[in-house]
Design an enzyme around this catalytic site. Structure first.
Site, PDB file in Angstrom:
ATOM      1  N   CYS A  94      34.837  19.590  27.321  1.00 37.47           N
ATOM      2  CA  CYS A  94      33.395  19.816  27.359  1.00 37.47           C
ATOM      3  C   CYS A  94      33.091  21.297  27.140  1.00 37.47           C
ATOM      4  CB  CYS A  94      32.841  19.365  28.715  1.00 37.47           C
ATOM      5  SG  CYS A  94      31.096  19.762  28.916  1.00 37.47           S
ATOM      6  N   GLU A 130       0.864  -1.182   0.000  1.00 39.14           N
ATOM      7  CA  GLU A 130       0.000   0.000   0.000  1.00 39.14           C
ATOM      8  C   GLU A 130       0.892   1.221   0.000  1.00 39.14           C
ATOM      9  OE1 GLU A 130      -2.382  -0.358   3.541  1.00 39.14           O
ATOM     10  OE2 GLU A 130      -2.786  -2.433   3.057  1.00 39.14           O
ATOM     11  N   ASP A 136       0.916  10.384   3.899  1.00 45.34           N
ATOM     12  CA  ASP A 136       1.541  11.234   4.904  1.00 45.34           C
ATOM     13  C   ASP A 136       0.512  12.216   5.449  1.00 45.34           C
ATOM     14  OD1 ASP A 136       3.628  11.923   6.429  1.00 45.34           O
ATOM     15  OD2 ASP A 136       4.628  13.162   4.938  1.00 45.34           O
ATOM     16  N   LYS A 154       2.158   4.708   1.506  1.00 48.64           N
ATOM     17  CA  LYS A 154       2.190   5.252   2.858  1.00 48.64           C
ATOM     18  C   LYS A 154       1.785   6.720   2.769  1.00 48.64           C
ATOM     19  CE  LYS A 154       4.960   5.176   7.019  1.00 48.64           C
ATOM     20  NZ  LYS A 154       5.145   6.563   7.401  1.00 48.64           N
ATOM     21  N   CYS A 186      31.560  22.534  30.798  1.00 48.32           N
ATOM     22  CA  CYS A 186      32.308  22.536  32.065  1.00 48.32           C
ATOM     23  C   CYS A 186      33.813  22.366  31.850  1.00 48.32           C
ATOM     24  CB  CYS A 186      31.768  21.448  32.995  1.00 48.32           C
ATOM     25  SG  CYS A 186      32.228  19.790  32.472  1.00 48.32           S
ATOM     26  N   CYS A 232      28.515  18.712  35.696  1.00 50.73           N
ATOM     27  CA  CYS A 232      28.313  19.339  34.395  1.00 50.73           C
ATOM     28  C   CYS A 232      26.829  19.694  34.267  1.00 50.73           C
ATOM     29  CB  CYS A 232      28.763  18.361  33.313  1.00 50.73           C
ATOM     30  SG  CYS A 232      28.637  18.987  31.649  1.00 50.73           S
ATOM     31  N   LYS A 268      10.767   3.598   2.839  1.00 54.48           N
ATOM     32  CA  LYS A 268      10.745   5.053   2.662  1.00 54.48           C
ATOM     33  C   LYS A 268      11.348   5.434   1.315  1.00 54.48           C
ATOM     34  CE  LYS A 268       8.974   6.532   6.565  1.00 54.48           C
ATOM     35  NZ  LYS A 268       9.481   7.399   7.584  1.00 54.48           N
ATOM     36  N   CYS A 319      31.351  13.687  28.231  1.00 59.90           N
ATOM     37  CA  CYS A 319      31.905  14.485  29.305  1.00 59.90           C
ATOM     38  C   CYS A 319      31.732  13.652  30.570  1.00 59.90           C
ATOM     39  CB  CYS A 319      31.163  15.811  29.446  1.00 59.90           C
ATOM     40  SG  CYS A 319      31.555  16.626  31.007  1.00 59.90           S
ATOM     41  N   TYR A 360      -6.985   1.843   5.718  1.00 57.28           N
ATOM     42  CA  TYR A 360      -6.104   0.725   5.376  1.00 57.28           C
ATOM     43  C   TYR A 360      -6.085  -0.443   6.354  1.00 57.28           C
ATOM     44  CZ  TYR A 360      -3.171   3.731   8.286  1.00 57.28           C
ATOM     45  OH  TYR A 360      -2.702   4.535   9.282  1.00 57.28           O
TER      46      TYR A 360
END
Ligand code: AMP
Ligand code: ZN
Length: 664
Positions: free
Chosen positions: A402, A110, A114, A112, A405, A426, A308, A420, A221
């Site tokens: 990081c 089928e 959207d 798809k 921090c 942090c 997809k 980190c 469906y």
């Protein structure tokens, strides 16, 4: 003819015209005559309200105003779909299917669609409710709005089951979308971005007569229900058509993955001519018995797969990269792009995942990059347009400290992500962890949102989730935008969370790799936190579906002095650290280590119930018979080949009652 008869006759006629016009696309009456008849019916119904019918064609125009949409639990869960992107993905899927299914598998392909998914319930041929997907378990009751959509039948024709749900997608065709936007622009309003969001937004409009004005369509469906006499997906689509539903006739029965792929290739082109958006193909195992054997994962049916279509792609300039710190300390680089339009939305950022990916793509600041948008919300960078690279460009150097921090980052062997390690100091980690703790699927603390958590941490009022339970109203009142009432709600929300069951508390703790499902497994196996906290990696991996990665993470978590201290605070606060009595009573380990195959139909229990019984008692369900299978639970109408095979492999047969005795 009595007034009542006239009303009934008009309703019947208008229903038929409506169906011919919207579903069959073949009108047998002029618009003018249709409006005349509708007006006549409206007048009659208004003059004789005793003959009004909630499913009369006059209800199409809407009028009901909903202030707050009621939340409704779905009778049958609305699942998501797994995705695939290539023929080999589909072939892999088929190999997985063949582990459970012997013999041939046919598929229904089928498109798809959207849009916004919807579940509509019919009882005795009349529409009784329509509910949005929501989180799959419960959604919003949008019945009044759905009734205004002309392709949704309010009454059914033919030989329909007494009660069932039908699922489909509400879409806004391109033409209607454009028309709507032109009207908005004329009124000086911002145009809508894309048809899908506009469709789902439309379902939540408070005034149903506004919905009636939007040219929405409903494409169906799937039929779901108990005791429906349907053998295949293919048949169910035909039946739905016969009952008056708008089922696209693009669906096709395919007898092999090759045929499935032909369908995909054909529609990848042809879909561009369709009046509404599609983003792929949904492939479904046709035979419903086979579907039942395959069942579901935590998120999606095993018997269906979305394919997809390749996404749209544009190129734009990479202006800079920022690094974000997540609640687990994971560093995520984010690309900041020159704004560009892609598939109907303006894109400014793209995720880059990790250092490896940056290196692999050899992305540099100032590069022209190709950006693609698949199903996900944040688009991806696919590659660099090397023809446009500046001569003076230099390779990107990944950060080593990081950004929040300044602690030197770490990267475990074999892992792509940098972390980190400053777990307790942090700030984004501290905030992220508490935000996870209070989130809906975790402690679900009413009256406390992510922003307030950040504020509480920044103001120094809390530094871990246990601190929440010591908060006083006087402390939070001075916070910005905190009124008396909201402070009270916050405190009572925190108080109420003490009743949240153990498995969710375990999930809320935010142990790395311990998601909802793993938390449930661990709670069920260890019963309480004491047992879990002293378990070793070896103990843990012996639990079904727990791997080394999870096991090590759990052991690490309980090995931290700071975590143990915070846990002690949570315990004194009174949170649930033990599986409730109610959950416990349903459990035994009588079938520990045994594997079962279920076949045939049963009298006192359904197959899903049987499966649950086996699992609740520690047993395992396997898809097909092998020398490792211990028992075959045999119902009525079991195939002779299964019996022979069980006999050959010396597998013990259990009748329904024998099995039930076994777990008594
Ligand atoms: P996803 O949201 O990506 O997990 O995809 C699952 C959604 O696809 C479902 O919830 C449906 O709303 C939607 N969908 C669209 N067309 C179909 C179809 N033909 N069969 C099943 N689901 C579909
Ligand atoms: Zn840090």
């Amino acid at each position: 003819m009595t007034i009542k008869d006239t009303i009934l006759k008009l309703q019947e006629e208008l229903r038929r015209y409506n169906y011919e016009y919207y579903v069959l696309d073949n009108a047998s009456i002029s618009d003018f005559d249709f409006d005349q008849k509708l007006k006549e019916l409206q007048d009659l119904e208004n003059a004789h309200p005793e003959f009004k019918d909630a499913n009369s064609p006059t209800q199409r125009v809407g009028g009901a105003v909903t202030k707050n949409f009621e939340t409704v639990v779905h009778d049958h869960r609305m699942y998501s779909l797994d995705n695939s992107y290539s023929k080999s993905d589909l072939q892999d899927w088929e190999s997985r299917l063949k582990k459970t299914i012997e013999g041939n598998i046919s598929y229904v392909c089928e498109l798809k669609y959207d849009g916004a998914s919807i579940s509509i319930t019919y009882e005795n041929g009349a529409l009784v409710k329509a509910v949005t997907r929501g989180d799959g378990f419960q959604g919003d009751n949008v019945t009044a709005n759905i009734k205004t959509i002309p392709t949704v039948p309010l009454k059914l024709k033919g030989d329909y089951p007494a009660k069932f749900d039908i699922r489909g997608e509400i879409v806004l065709p391109f033409k209607g979308f454009e028309k709507l936007n032109n009207e908005r622009i004329a009124l000086g309003e911002e145009p809508y971005r894309n048809p899908r969001n506009t469709a789902s937004g439309s379902l939540k409009l408070q005034d149903s007569s506004e919905v009636a004005k939007r040219p929405l369509e409903c494409l169906l469906y799937n039929i779901t229900g108990r005791k429906l006499d349907i053998k295949s997906q293919d048949e169910s689509l035909d039946l739905a058509r016969n009952w008056g539903f708008n089922v696209p006739d693009t669906a096709k029965l395919c007898v092999s993955i090759d045929e499935v792929f032909d369908f995909i290739n054909e529609w990848d082109e042809k879909r561009k001519e369709l009046p509404y958006e599609t983003d792929g193909v949904v492939v479904k195992v046709n035979d419903l018995d086979q579907q039942e054997m395959l069942g579901f994962t935590a998120k999606a049916p095993r018997w269906a797969m979305a394919y997809k279509f390749k996404a749209e792609r544009v190129s734009t300039k990479l202006e800079s990269i920022t690094y974000q710190v997540g609640r687990t300390g994971a560093i995520t680089p984010v690309a900041n792009l020159k704004a560009v339009e892609l598939a109907g939305t303006v894109v400014r950022r793209a995720s880059l995942h990790n250092a490896d990916q940056i290196e692999k793509l050899d992305i540099r600041i100032g590069d022209e990059v190709f950006v693609e948008k698949g199903g996900e919300i944040i688009p991806k960078i696919i590659s660099v347009d090397l023809t446009k690279r500046a001569i003076e460009s230099v390779s990107l150097v990944y950060i080593s400290n990081c950004p929040e921090c300044h602690t030197p980052l770490t990267r475990a062997e074999g892992e792509a992500q940098h972390y980190c390690p400053n777990y307790n100091g942090c700030q984004p980690q501290v905030i992220g962890r508490i935000q996870h703790f209070i989130s809906r699927k975790a402690m679900d603390i009413d009256g406390l949102g992510g922003e307030t958590v950040a504020l509480l941490v920044e103001e120094g009022l809390i530094s871990n989730y246990a601190d929440l339970y010591t908060l006083k109203k006087e402390q939070i009142l001075p916070l910005e935008r905190m009124a008396d009432k909201s402070a009270e709600n916050l405190i009572s929300g925190i108080e109420a969370s003490k009743e949240i069951p153990f498995e969710r508390v375990l999930f809320a703790l935010g142990i790395r790799f311990v998601g909802e499902t793993v938390a449930k497994k661990l709670a069920k196996h260890y019963i309480n936190i004491e047992a879990l906290s002293v378990s070793t990696v070896d103990d843990l991996v012996a639990v079904d579906e727990i791997g080394v990665r999870i096991a090590e993470s759990v052991v690490d978590f309980f090995g931290s002095v700071e975590n143990v201290r915070v846990l002690d605070c949570l315990k004194s606060a009174g949170l649930q650290f033990e599986l409730s009595q109610e959950k416990l009573s349903g459990l035994s380990s009588k079938l520990e280590g045994l594997s079962f195959v279920i076949s045939g139909v049963f009298e006192s229990v359904s197959r899903p119930e049987l499966k649950e019984l086996v699992e609740k008692n520690g047993g395992k369900i396997v898809g097909s018979l092998s020398s490792k299978t211990n028992y075959l639970i045999a119902g009525e109408k079991m195939g002779p080949s299964k019996l022979q095979k069980a006999d050959k492999l010396n597998i013990t047969l259990l009748k329904e009652v024998e099995f039930l005795d076994m777990i008594k």
